[in-house]
Design an enzyme around this catalytic site. Structure first.
Site, short mmCIF file in Angstrom:
data_model
loop_
_atom_site.label_atom_id
_atom_site.label_comp_id
_atom_site.label_asym_id
_atom_site.label_seq_id
_atom_site.Cartn_x
_atom_site.Cartn_y
_atom_site.Cartn_z
N SER A 146 0.80 -1.22 0.00
CA SER A 146 0.00 0.00 0.00
C SER A 146 0.84 1.27 0.00
CB SER A 146 -0.95 0.00 1.19
OG SER A 146 -0.26 -0.17 2.40
N HIS B 68 -4.98 -3.05 -2.87
CA HIS B 68 -4.56 -2.12 -3.93
C HIS B 68 -4.34 -2.82 -5.27
CE1 HIS B 68 -4.08 1.24 -1.16
NE2 HIS B 68 -3.67 0.33 -0.30
N LYS C 135 -11.48 0.72 -2.23
CA LYS C 135 -10.47 1.42 -3.02
C LYS C 135 -10.93 1.43 -4.48
CE LYS C 135 -7.37 1.12 0.70
NZ LYS C 135 -6.64 0.25 1.60
C1 LIG Z 1 -6.86 -0.03 2.98
C2 LIG Z 1 -6.29 -1.35 3.29
C3 LIG Z 1 -6.96 -2.23 4.13
C4 LIG Z 1 -8.20 -1.85 4.87
O1 LIG Z 1 -9.31 -1.83 4.04
P1 LIG Z 1 -10.57 -0.94 4.48
O2 LIG Z 1 -11.67 -1.47 3.66
O3 LIG Z 1 -10.21 0.47 4.16
O4 LIG Z 1 -10.76 -1.15 5.94
C5 LIG Z 1 -6.43 -3.48 4.30
N1 LIG Z 1 -5.28 -3.85 3.70
C6 LIG Z 1 -4.59 -3.01 2.90
C7 LIG Z 1 -3.34 -3.48 2.26
C8 LIG Z 1 -5.08 -1.73 2.68
O5 LIG Z 1 -4.39 -0.90 1.92
#
Ligand SMILES: *Cc1c(COP(=O)(O)O)cnc(C)c1O
Length: 388
Positions: free
Chosen positions: A182, A210, A240
């Site tokens: 990330s 991601h 995302k």
């Molecule tokens: C953003 C993210 C999460 C968390 O996901 P949410 O739906 O925002 O709680 C988990 N793992 C990674 C690698 C992330 O970037």
């Protein structure tokens, strides 16, 4: 309470001294990559809505219709109120997208990891996690009470050595990593991890928060890296590239059945809002049917990296490590003055000494902005970094 207030104040001022205090900035996010701050029109390179599906007309329409038809909340946990048919549809669509037998939707990606890991592992079991794994992987590992070892980033020799040393003394084992990292934008060596996992009877889980919607024709890192069918646990988020909110696990049906029976964050947390499920289904429609659109974020990131003289990116996340938090804040401010939102990422989100600008590219960015941003980065930020 006086002591409570004093505690909070002391903590905050210590964070402030180290330039680590965080504040929320009011931001009115618009269609695509545009956001308004204090009435100023800004272009954001700090958003994970990689395909701008949060503002896609079909996705909004699906959410609106679900709100009107089913109401804004789901009433309770899915085991209590009865399962909404939209959840089942969404799970089948996710499983198809990721090439898995079945899927389980959670309230968020964070909740997914906090639920999946302790459902599968406990005391006497072994977890190996990449050192740059997302915070919720480490939090999920912590509450599982399994013995957790952190391996050096993408270091297969280290994984192999840890397995050789510790696997035999533990009942069950998991290797867990971000698929696309990330804060760094690089990918895990998923096929090679799958080889090690098979050799040592460890369960491989990738967190593809991601990756989905961006790499591997939108199907994520497993697909992009030629490891389809070799990652038994593929988790991710709907928040995302999918543009809405929620989390998921794709796996074999028995594993999914176990999640729905045992995962605490599934059982004891309210189901997603129906509109969130409907929006995600509409977003997956776009991802499955518009490959040229899905290719845009990576193309924009590649253009930026090329112009800025950076290595070719593996995803649409491009970091520029500046090291020092104060310096990174100053660089972020410089870009802000030019009309670009590029958030400074500081410890503990990234390891100490690696504060950075993290640029994310979306399908909605205009090439003119990408070029201008690259120019500013080269002349105003990299030039002074490389002199220091
Ligand atoms: C953003 C993210 C999460 C968390 O996901 P949410 O739906 O925002 O709680 C988990 N793992 C990674 C690698 C992330 O970037």
């Amino acid at each position: 309470m006086k002591s409570l207030d004093e505690y909070a104040r002391a903590k905050l001022s210590s964070m402030e001294q180290r330039q680590l205090r965080r504040t929320l900035v009011e931001t009115d996010r618009q269609d695509g990559a545009i956001a308004y701050r204090d009435g100023r029109r800004m272009v954001s390179f700090s958003c994970n809505d990689y395909l701008n599906l949060s503002h896609h007309p079909d996705v909004i329409r699906a959410a609106n219709e679900a709100n009107v038809r089913y109401g804004v909340g789901s009433g309770a946990s899915r085991l209590i109120t009865g399962n909404h048919p939209l959840f089942r549809d969404l799970e089948l669509r996710l499983a198809r997208l990721k090439g898995a037998e079945d899927a389980c939707v959670f309230g968020s990606g964070y909740l997914a990891n906090m639920g999946i890991i302790p459902t599968l592992l406990g005391p006497g079991d072994l977890i190996l996690a990449d050192e740059l794994s997302h915070s919720c992987i480490l939090a999920g590992s912590d509450i599982s009470k399994a013995d957790t070892f952190i391996f050096r980033h993408n270091d297969l020799d280290h994984v192999a050595a840890l397995l050789a040393e510790h696997r035999a003394g533990h009942l069950r084992a998991m290797i867990v990593t971000d698929g696309v990292f990330s804060m760094d934008g690089d990918m895990a060596p998923v096929s090679a991890l799958a080889d090690l996992a098979e050799e040592y009877d460890a369960w491989l889980m990738t967190d593809d928060a991601h990756g989905v919607g961006v790499v591997g024709d939108g199907r994520g890192s497993t697909h992009a890296l030629g490891a389809a069918g070799r990652v038994p646990l593929q988790m991710g988020t709907l928040s995302k590239a999918i543009g809405g909110y929620g989390g998921y696990l794709c796996a074999d049906k028995t594993v999914i059945d176990l999640m729905k029976t045992r995962s605490r964050t599934f059982i004891y947390s309210t189901g997603l809002a129906p509109a969130a499920a409907a929006a995600a289904i509409a977003a997956i429609d776009v991802i499955e049917t518009e490959p040229d659109y899905v290719a845009l974020p990576l193309a924009k990131a590649s253009l930026f990296a090329k112009l800025a003289g950076l290595p070719a990116p593996e995803s649409c996340i491009v970091p520029i490590v500046l090291g020092d938090p104060a310096r990174t804040l100053a660089a972020s401010k410089l870009l802000d003055d030019a009309g670009y939102i590029v958030t400074a990422i500081r410890p503990p989100t990234v390891p100490p000494g690696t504060a950075r600008l993290r640029f994310t590219f979306t399908a909605g960015h205009d090439d003119v902005d990408v070029r201008r941003l690259a120019d500013l980065v080269v002349t105003r930020i990299l030039a002074s970094r490389d002199m220091a």
